[in-house]
Scaffold this motif. Structure first.
Motif, PDB file in Angstrom:
ATOM      1  N   ALA A 307       0.822  -1.207   0.000  1.00 31.71           N
ATOM      2  CA  ALA A 307       0.000   0.000   0.000  1.00 31.71           C
ATOM      3  C   ALA A 307       0.858   1.261   0.000  1.00 31.71           C
ATOM      4  CB  ALA A 307      -0.933  -0.005   1.217  1.00 31.71           C
ATOM      5  N   THR A 308       1.989   1.233   0.698  1.00 34.61           N
ATOM      6  CA  THR A 308       2.888   2.382   0.715  1.00 34.61           C
ATOM      7  C   THR A 308       3.482   2.628  -0.671  1.00 34.61           C
ATOM      8  OG1 THR A 308       3.447   1.915   3.027  1.00 34.61           O
ATOM      9  CG2 THR A 308       4.932   3.365   1.810  1.00 34.61           C
ATOM     10  N   LYS A 361      -8.591  14.375 -10.296  1.00 31.87           N
ATOM     11  CA  LYS A 361      -8.528  12.915 -10.374  1.00 31.87           C
ATOM     12  C   LYS A 361      -7.270  12.374  -9.707  1.00 31.87           C
ATOM     13  CE  LYS A 361      -7.279  10.981 -14.246  1.00 31.87           C
ATOM     14  NZ  LYS A 361      -7.291  10.469 -15.642  1.00 31.87           N
ATOM     15  N   TYR A 362      -6.130  12.973  -9.992  1.00 33.98           N
ATOM     16  CA  TYR A 362      -4.861  12.450  -9.461  1.00 33.98           C
ATOM     17  C   TYR A 362      -4.732  12.680  -7.958  1.00 33.98           C
ATOM     18  CZ  TYR A 362      -3.509  11.847 -14.326  1.00 33.98           C
ATOM     19  OH  TYR A 362      -3.455  11.450 -15.635  1.00 33.98           O
ATOM     20  N   THR A 363      -5.144  13.837  -7.485  1.00 33.65           N
ATOM     21  CA  THR A 363      -5.065  14.084  -6.037  1.00 33.65           C
ATOM     22  C   THR A 363      -6.047  13.192  -5.279  1.00 33.65           C
ATOM     23  OG1 THR A 363      -6.614  15.933  -6.327  1.00 33.65           O
ATOM     24  CG2 THR A 363      -4.252  16.456  -6.288  1.00 33.65           C
ATOM     25  N   ALA A 364      -7.199  12.900  -5.902  1.00 30.39           N
ATOM     26  CA  ALA A 364      -8.144  11.984  -5.254  1.00 30.39           C
ATOM     27  C   ALA A 364      -7.550  10.585  -5.166  1.00 30.39           C
ATOM     28  CB  ALA A 364      -9.459  11.957  -6.034  1.00 30.39           C
ATOM     29  N   THR A 365      -6.829  10.171  -6.218  1.00 31.19           N
ATOM     30  CA  THR A 365      -6.176   8.859  -6.190  1.00 31.19           C
ATOM     31  C   THR A 365      -5.134   8.802  -5.084  1.00 31.19           C
ATOM     32  OG1 THR A 365      -6.508   8.620  -8.573  1.00 31.19           O
ATOM     33  CG2 THR A 365      -4.847   7.210  -7.549  1.00 31.19           C
ATOM     34  N   ILE A 366      -4.398   9.907  -4.911  1.00 33.41           N
ATOM     35  CA  ILE A 366      -3.384   9.944  -3.847  1.00 33.41           C
ATOM     36  C   ILE A 366      -4.050   9.800  -2.482  1.00 33.41           C
ATOM     37  CG2 ILE A 366      -1.691  11.418  -2.689  1.00 33.41           C
ATOM     38  CD1 ILE A 366      -1.005  12.561  -5.435  1.00 33.41           C
ATOM     39  N   ARG A 367      -5.155  10.522  -2.267  1.00 35.78           N
ATOM     40  CA  ARG A 367      -5.851  10.426  -0.971  1.00 35.78           C
ATOM     41  C   ARG A 367      -6.360   9.007  -0.727  1.00 35.78           C
ATOM     42  NH1 ARG A 367      -8.291  15.170  -2.812  1.00 35.78           N
ATOM     43  NH2 ARG A 367     -10.305  14.079  -3.039  1.00 35.78           N
ATOM     44  N   ALA A 368      -6.847   8.376  -1.809  1.00 29.68           N
ATOM     45  CA  ALA A 368      -7.356   7.008  -1.661  1.00 29.68           C
ATOM     46  C   ALA A 368      -6.234   6.047  -1.284  1.00 29.68           C
ATOM     47  CB  ALA A 368      -8.030   6.565  -2.960  1.00 29.68           C
ATOM     48  N   THR A 369      -5.069   6.169  -1.940  1.00 30.06           N
ATOM     49  CA  THR A 369      -3.958   5.268  -1.625  1.00 30.06           C
ATOM     50  C   THR A 369      -3.391   5.556  -0.236  1.00 30.06           C
ATOM     51  OG1 THR A 369      -2.451   6.790  -2.801  1.00 30.06           O
ATOM     52  CG2 THR A 369      -3.319   4.911  -4.036  1.00 30.06           C
ATOM     53  N   GLN A 370      -3.405   6.830   0.175  1.00 29.57           N
ATOM     54  CA  GLN A 370      -2.947   7.146   1.539  1.00 29.57           C
ATOM     55  C   GLN A 370      -3.863   6.503   2.576  1.00 29.57           C
ATOM     56  OE1 GLN A 370      -2.910  11.447   1.172  1.00 29.57           O
ATOM     57  NE2 GLN A 370      -0.677  11.504   1.345  1.00 29.57           N
ATOM     58  N   ALA A 371      -5.179   6.598   2.343  1.00 30.74           N
ATOM     59  CA  ALA A 371      -6.116   5.983   3.284  1.00 30.74           C
ATOM     60  C   ALA A 371      -5.954   4.465   3.302  1.00 30.74           C
ATOM     61  CB  ALA A 371      -7.548   6.364   2.904  1.00 30.74           C
ATOM     62  N   ALA A 372      -5.720   3.875   2.114  1.00 31.29           N
ATOM     63  CA  ALA A 372      -5.529   2.421   2.056  1.00 31.29           C
ATOM     64  C   ALA A 372      -4.255   2.015   2.792  1.00 31.29           C
ATOM     65  CB  ALA A 372      -5.465   1.970   0.600  1.00 31.29           C
ATOM     66  N   ALA A 373      -3.208   2.841   2.667  1.00 36.57           N
ATOM     67  CA  ALA A 373      -1.956   2.534   3.368  1.00 36.57           C
ATOM     68  C   ALA A 373      -2.141   2.625   4.881  1.00 36.57           C
ATOM     69  CB  ALA A 373      -0.856   3.484   2.908  1.00 36.57           C
ATOM     70  N   GLU A 374      -2.865   3.634   5.333  1.00 39.51           N
ATOM     71  CA  GLU A 374      -3.108   3.769   6.771  1.00 39.51           C
ATOM     72  C   GLU A 374      -3.969   2.613   7.276  1.00 39.51           C
ATOM     73  OE1 GLU A 374      -3.121   5.376  10.682  1.00 39.51           O
ATOM     74  OE2 GLU A 374      -1.782   5.427   8.953  1.00 39.51           O
ATOM     75  N   ALA A 375      -4.937   2.206   6.475  1.00 40.53           N
ATOM     76  CA  ALA A 375      -5.761   1.054   6.853  1.00 40.53           C
ATOM     77  C   ALA A 375      -4.901  -0.200   6.956  1.00 40.53           C
ATOM     78  CB  ALA A 375      -6.878   0.856   5.830  1.00 40.53           C
ATOM     79  N   SER A 376      -3.939  -0.364   6.045  1.00 44.09           N
ATOM     80  CA  SER A 376      -3.048  -1.525   6.102  1.00 44.09           C
ATOM     81  C   SER A 376      -2.178  -1.481   7.350  1.00 44.09           C
ATOM     82  CB  SER A 376      -2.163  -1.563   4.849  1.00 44.09           C
ATOM     83  OG  SER A 376      -2.942  -1.774   3.694  1.00 44.09           O
ATOM     84  N   ARG A 377      -1.739  -0.293   7.726  1.00 45.39           N
ATOM     85  CA  ARG A 377      -0.925  -0.176   8.952  1.00 45.39           C
ATOM     86  C   ARG A 377      -1.740  -0.559  10.179  1.00 45.39           C
ATOM     87  NH1 ARG A 377       0.330   3.253  13.108  1.00 45.39           N
ATOM     88  NH2 ARG A 377      -1.426   4.598  12.567  1.00 45.39           N
ATOM     89  N   LEU A 378      -2.987  -0.084  10.233  1.00 46.63           N
ATOM     90  CA  LEU A 378      -3.848  -0.425  11.365  1.00 46.63           C
ATOM     91  C   LEU A 378      -4.189  -1.909  11.370  1.00 46.63           C
ATOM     92  CD1 LEU A 378      -6.239   2.655  11.204  1.00 46.63           C
ATOM     93  CD2 LEU A 378      -4.309   2.298  12.764  1.00 46.63           C
ATOM     94  N   HIS A 379      -4.370  -2.482  10.169  1.00 49.09           N
ATOM     95  CA  HIS A 379      -4.621  -3.923  10.077  1.00 49.09           C
ATOM     96  C   HIS A 379      -3.415  -4.707  10.598  1.00 49.09           C
ATOM     97  CE1 HIS A 379      -5.915  -7.790   8.573  1.00 49.09           C
ATOM     98  NE2 HIS A 379      -4.795  -7.912   7.885  1.00 49.09           N
TER      99      HIS A 379
END
Length: 498
Positions: A307-308, A361-379
């Motif tokens: 995710a990172t 579009k690109y900044t939204a993709t960045i926010r989505a991947t950042q949230a996914a990375a944080e979710a992976s860290r919490l997981h």
């Protein structure tokens, strides 16, 4: 052009986006439920670490060891997981191919006819007579090469590499679950066979009681009620044994499937009664060893790394893309003209593109991947907590079931003694047959409870070794790739490994 290429090569070492940093939780110095054990010495910890490679050998059961070896070689779920690793490796190699020039060749020829109703003054190039028909021969090559200045390709390859590592850990987790299920089923098999032996012994006792009541009845001491009760007890004992036989068959089928064989293939072999495996010593381990060994924790960390890296891929989309397109495409109407200078056609450029306006579009993709990375860290953190909970639970069960088994062993011995005394007193006419029945049923219940407590002790050991992440080291990936290789393809596929 050359300075541009050189500057692009110098910038190619730059990778935008965050670099992966492993998340580290503060670990306790030891396990709470291990406090009942004396402090582990370095030698005991080293012994446990060695035993973790083949923990099933600690049960001192050759049949169990063979079943494990057969399962590692023959289990289809495990082989499927191995193929997923191979697939992930291939996808990583596919992503890495973007680092290199992409080149294709082409050739062709034929006849064409042009429209004369189109104003094409002065004359169509290459057709001075302005005839509508023409013959064309063409050949050439086209290539593109993306210079990975800001690491978009590099981050993509990194993400795929982490996916490979995660799939490896996934296979290890599956292997551990497989071995745990197999060992637990094997323990159930042996304890159920022990219960069948207990039931058989009680059937023998019930027959003796029936003979005793019949003899007393013939001597005028007993009555028909007592003989009917004795007969009913015998019938009940015989009936109670049948479900146990069914259970043995079902567990044998499950073990056969786990090792990759047909359900009935091992039934006769496994029905041979063997002694219960030996309960191994308590494994001495540390919290840091659990973190290093549990595949689910390792896989969660790899998924966080994936995710990172995907955040880096998204960030790289904000930066310019540099591509070198190359085309070489001569055209002629005759073969001898195809290689003349006048027939040559080519282009060699350095192209750059920069996203300017895409509605976020690109900044939204960045926010989505950042949230996914944080979710992976919490997981990852939750996986660590769940792993430690499993270890603490297994340790607690280990210690509690020791005393539980000891008490049930004593209860089984005492109830057997009471049953024998009740039979003697009944034979002497001092108590009724109902007292004998009560003593026998109490004995049967105690013996079955003791057998189940032995099962729990064995399963505690299996669960504890599984909880601390034992059993996957030293088991290599088995490649069972379908028989389709480069050597079986035609000459072009063999000449160009595309």
């Amino acid at each position: 052009m050359l300075p541009m290429l050189l500057s692009g090569s110098l910038l190619a070492g730059c990778s935008v986006g965050p670099n992966f940093q492993p998340d580290r939780l503060k670990l306790p110095s030891g396990f709470t439920e291990a406090a009942e054990e004396k402090p582990a010495t370095p030698e005991e910890i080293e012994r446990t670490n060695k035993e973790m490679t083949e923990w099933w050998a600690s049960f001192n059961d050759p049949i169990l060891t063979k079943l494990v070896q057969d399962a590692i070689k023959g289990n289809y779920d495990l082989q499927e997981a191995g193929q997923r690793i191979l697939a992930e490796r291939a996808l990583r190699d596919k992503a890495a191919s973007a680092w290199y020039p992409q080149m294709d060749a082409n050739a062709g020829g034929g006849d064409v006819r042009y429209s004369l109703n189109i104003d094409n003054w002065p004359l169509r190039p290459g057709n001075p007579a302005n005839r509508p028909e023409a013959s064309i021969l063409t050949y050439g090559a086209s290539a593109t090469w993306e210079i990975d200045v800001f690491g978009r390709i590099r981050r993509g390859v990194e993400a795929h590499e982490r996916e490979v590592e995660a799939s490896v850990e996934g296979r290890r987790a599956l292997l551990m679950a497989l071995l745990s299920e197999l060992a637990n089923d094997y323990m159930v098999l042996r304890v159920t066979q022990l219960q069948i032996k207990i039931a058989t012994d009680n059937i023998k006792v019930a027959k003796e009681n029936l003979d005793l009541t019949n003899r007393l009845y013939l001597e005028g001491v007993g009555n028909t009620l007592q003989t009917a009760q004795a007969q009913a007890e015998l019938d009940s004992q015989i009936a109670a044994r049948e479900p146990l036989k069914t259970h043995v068959s079902q567990v044998s089928h499950a073990l056969s499937v786990l090792v990759g064989k047909m359900p009935g293939e091992m039934e006769e072999e496994l029905k041979v009664v063997k002694p219960l495996p030996r309960v191994p010593a308590f494994p001495a381990t540390l919290p840091s060893v659990v973190i290093a060994n549990r595949p689910d924790i390792r896989m969660a960390e790899k998924e966080y790394a994936v995710a990172t890296a995907e955040v880096g891929v998204a960030v790289a989309e904000l930066y310019p893309h540099f591509v070198i397109p190359l085309t070489f495409n001569p055209n002629a109407s005759a073969m001898y003209q195809a290689f003349q200078v006048n027939g040559m056609s080519w282009q060699f450029l350095m192209m750059a593109s920069l996203p300017l306006m895409h509605g976020g579009k690109y900044t939204a993709t960045i926010r989505a991947t950042q949230a996914a990375a944080e979710a992976s860290r919490l997981h990852y953190r939750q996986t660590v907590l769940n792993g430690f909970k499993e270890v603490e639970d297994a340790m607690a069960a280990w210690h509690d079931d020791i005393e539980y088994q000891e008490k049930l062993e004593k209860a089984s011995e005492d109830s057997a003694l009471a049953r024998d005394r009740a039979r003697k007193l009944y034979a002497a006419g001092l108590i009724g047959f109902l007292d004998v029945l009560t003593a026998e049923r109490t004995t049967l219940t105690a013996q079955n409870a003791e057998a189940l407590s032995r099962l729990e002790r064995l399963r505690d050991a299996v669960n504890l070794y599984t909880a601390i992440g034992a059993g996957w080291r030293g088991v290599a990936l088995t490649n069972t790739t379908l028989p389709v290789s480069l050597e079986t393809q035609n000459i072009w596929a063999r000449a160009f490994q595309q």
